[in-house]
Write a protein that holds these residues in place. Structure first.
Motif, mmCIF file in Angstrom:
data_model
loop_
_atom_site.group_PDB
_atom_site.id
_atom_site.type_symbol
_atom_site.label_atom_id
_atom_site.label_comp_id
_atom_site.label_asym_id
_atom_site.label_seq_id
_atom_site.Cartn_x
_atom_site.Cartn_y
_atom_site.Cartn_z
ATOM 1 N N ASP A 83 0.832 -1.211 0.000
ATOM 2 C CA ASP A 83 0.000 0.000 0.000
ATOM 3 C C ASP A 83 0.865 1.258 0.000
ATOM 4 O OD1 ASP A 83 -2.318 -1.486 -0.017
ATOM 5 O OD2 ASP A 83 -2.763 -1.190 2.126
ATOM 6 N N ILE A 84 1.866 1.275 0.865
ATOM 7 C CA ILE A 84 2.741 2.452 0.938
ATOM 8 C C ILE A 84 3.508 2.621 -0.369
ATOM 9 C CG2 ILE A 84 4.699 3.493 2.134
ATOM 10 C CD1 ILE A 84 3.697 2.104 4.698
ATOM 11 N N HIS A 85 3.936 1.516 -0.946
ATOM 12 C CA HIS A 85 4.626 1.582 -2.240
ATOM 13 C C HIS A 85 3.700 2.185 -3.312
ATOM 14 C CE1 HIS A 85 7.385 0.603 -5.437
ATOM 15 N NE2 HIS A 85 6.397 -0.003 -6.092
ATOM 16 N N GLU A 86 2.441 1.798 -3.313
ATOM 17 C CA GLU A 86 1.478 2.350 -4.256
ATOM 18 C C GLU A 86 1.270 3.849 -4.018
ATOM 19 O OE1 GLU A 86 -1.128 2.867 -7.307
ATOM 20 O OE2 GLU A 86 0.127 1.111 -6.930
ATOM 21 N N TRP A 87 1.209 4.260 -2.765
ATOM 22 C CA TRP A 87 1.064 5.685 -2.455
ATOM 23 C C TRP A 87 2.272 6.473 -2.961
ATOM 24 C CZ3 TRP A 87 -0.304 4.565 3.318
ATOM 25 C CH2 TRP A 87 -1.599 4.049 3.396
ATOM 26 N N ARG A 88 3.453 5.902 -2.797
ATOM 27 C CA ARG A 88 4.668 6.572 -3.288
ATOM 28 C C ARG A 88 4.629 6.704 -4.806
ATOM 29 N NH1 ARG A 88 9.534 3.378 -1.575
ATOM 30 N NH2 ARG A 88 10.721 5.199 -2.194
ATOM 31 N N THR A 89 4.156 5.665 -5.488
ATOM 32 C CA THR A 89 4.055 5.706 -6.946
ATOM 33 C C THR A 89 3.043 6.766 -7.385
ATOM 34 O OG1 THR A 89 4.595 3.360 -7.048
ATOM 35 C CG2 THR A 89 3.563 4.324 -9.002
ATOM 36 N N ARG A 90 1.914 6.816 -6.714
ATOM 37 C CA ARG A 90 0.892 7.820 -7.053
ATOM 38 C C ARG A 90 1.394 9.237 -6.778
ATOM 39 N NH1 ARG A 90 -4.802 5.262 -4.846
ATOM 40 N NH2 ARG A 90 -4.757 3.417 -6.176
ATOM 41 N N LEU A 91 2.110 9.415 -5.672
ATOM 42 C CA LEU A 91 2.645 10.733 -5.361
ATOM 43 C C LEU A 91 3.655 11.165 -6.419
ATOM 44 C CD1 LEU A 91 2.854 13.192 -3.508
ATOM 45 C CD2 LEU A 91 4.628 11.963 -2.230
ATOM 46 N N ALA A 92 4.491 10.253 -6.885
ATOM 47 C CA ALA A 92 5.465 10.590 -7.930
ATOM 48 C C ALA A 92 4.748 11.014 -9.215
ATOM 49 C CB ALA A 92 6.386 9.406 -8.192
ATOM 50 N N ALA A 93 3.684 10.302 -9.577
ATOM 51 C CA ALA A 93 2.928 10.667 -10.773
ATOM 52 C C ALA A 93 2.219 12.012 -10.583
ATOM 53 C CB ALA A 93 1.908 9.580 -11.106
ATOM 54 N N TYR A 94 1.674 12.239 -9.401
ATOM 55 C CA TYR A 94 0.995 13.505 -9.105
ATOM 56 C C TYR A 94 1.995 14.662 -9.146
ATOM 57 C CZ TYR A 94 -1.632 17.033 -6.551
ATOM 58 O OH TYR A 94 -2.254 18.194 -6.179
ATOM 59 N N ARG A 95 3.160 14.460 -8.533
ATOM 60 C CA ARG A 95 4.194 15.494 -8.527
ATOM 61 C C ARG A 95 4.580 15.841 -9.964
ATOM 62 N NH1 ARG A 95 9.450 16.273 -5.188
ATOM 63 N NH2 ARG A 95 10.784 17.301 -6.690
ATOM 64 N N HIS A 96 4.798 14.812 -10.773
ATOM 65 C CA HIS A 96 5.182 15.040 -12.164
ATOM 66 C C HIS A 96 4.096 15.813 -12.911
ATOM 67 C CE1 HIS A 96 7.234 14.377 -15.926
ATOM 68 N NE2 HIS A 96 6.115 13.903 -16.444
ATOM 69 N N ALA A 97 2.842 15.454 -12.680
ATOM 70 C CA ALA A 97 1.735 16.125 -13.368
ATOM 71 C C ALA A 97 1.638 17.595 -12.953
ATOM 72 C CB ALA A 97 0.420 15.403 -13.076
ATOM 73 N N VAL A 98 1.725 17.878 -11.670
ATOM 74 C CA VAL A 98 1.593 19.253 -11.178
ATOM 75 C C VAL A 98 2.755 20.117 -11.672
ATOM 76 C CG1 VAL A 98 1.644 20.677 -9.092
ATOM 77 C CG2 VAL A 98 0.195 18.654 -9.172
ATOM 78 N N LEU A 99 3.987 19.621 -11.502
ATOM 79 C CA LEU A 99 5.148 20.417 -11.901
ATOM 80 C C LEU A 99 5.224 20.576 -13.416
ATOM 81 C CD1 LEU A 99 7.875 19.162 -9.399
ATOM 82 C CD2 LEU A 99 6.395 21.177 -9.242
ATOM 83 N N THR A 100 4.809 19.569 -14.171
ATOM 84 C CA THR A 100 4.805 19.684 -15.621
ATOM 85 C C THR A 100 3.773 20.714 -16.068
ATOM 86 O OG1 THR A 100 5.565 17.417 -15.908
ATOM 87 C CG2 THR A 100 4.452 18.419 -17.786
ATOM 88 N N THR A 101 2.623 20.739 -15.416
ATOM 89 C CA THR A 101 1.594 21.719 -15.763
ATOM 90 C C THR A 101 2.105 23.138 -15.535
ATOM 91 O OG1 THR A 101 -0.166 20.159 -15.221
ATOM 92 C CG2 THR A 101 -0.747 22.491 -15.260
#
Length: 124
Positions: A83-101
């Motif tokens: 579960d924590i690994h999945e949260w880390r993966t989602r956070l990395a994708a979210y970070r990439h999306a926000v900073l790319t925007t």
């Protein structure tokens, strides 16, 4: 893992606006100001990045503790680690999306915009 896109650059102290290509007799002469929309993107980047880093640090610490053999001695621990690994993966994708925007918007926004305020005029 994603690499962060380029951040919008803050206005440097010695940065000057673009010079008019028409020369000094440009009618009307143009005055330039640092684009407030671009400045908002700089502020947004500087606000969001530390918060994303805080979240990443907290999840990394929790993940490290969860993987420790002293933390779990039951099979249920593996589920929490996943579960924590999945949260880390989602956070990395979210970070990439926000900073790319923010980065993409900054690339499409001019740093300097012409203004008529305080423009020099030949006659008062």
């Amino acid at each position: 893992m994603y690499a962060d896109p380029p951040a919008p650059r803050e206005k440097e102290t010695d940065e000057v606006p673009p010079i008019s290509s028409a020369g000094p007799l440009d009618i009307p002469q143009r005055a330039w100001e640092f684009n407030p929309d671009y400045q908002r993107l700089v502020v947004a980047w500087n606000t969001v990045l530390p918060q994303l880093e805080t979240l990443k640090t907290a999840l990394d610490k929790a993940y490290g503790l969860a993987k420790s053999p002293q933390t779990w001695d039951a099979p249920v621990g593996e589920r929490y680690i996943q579960d924590i690994h999945e949260w880390r993966t989602r956070l990395a994708a979210y970070r990439h999306a926000v900073l790319t925007t923010i980065s993409d918007e900054a690339a499409d926004t001019p740093r300097w915009i012409p203004t008529s305020a305080n423009a020099p005029h030949a006659f008062p």
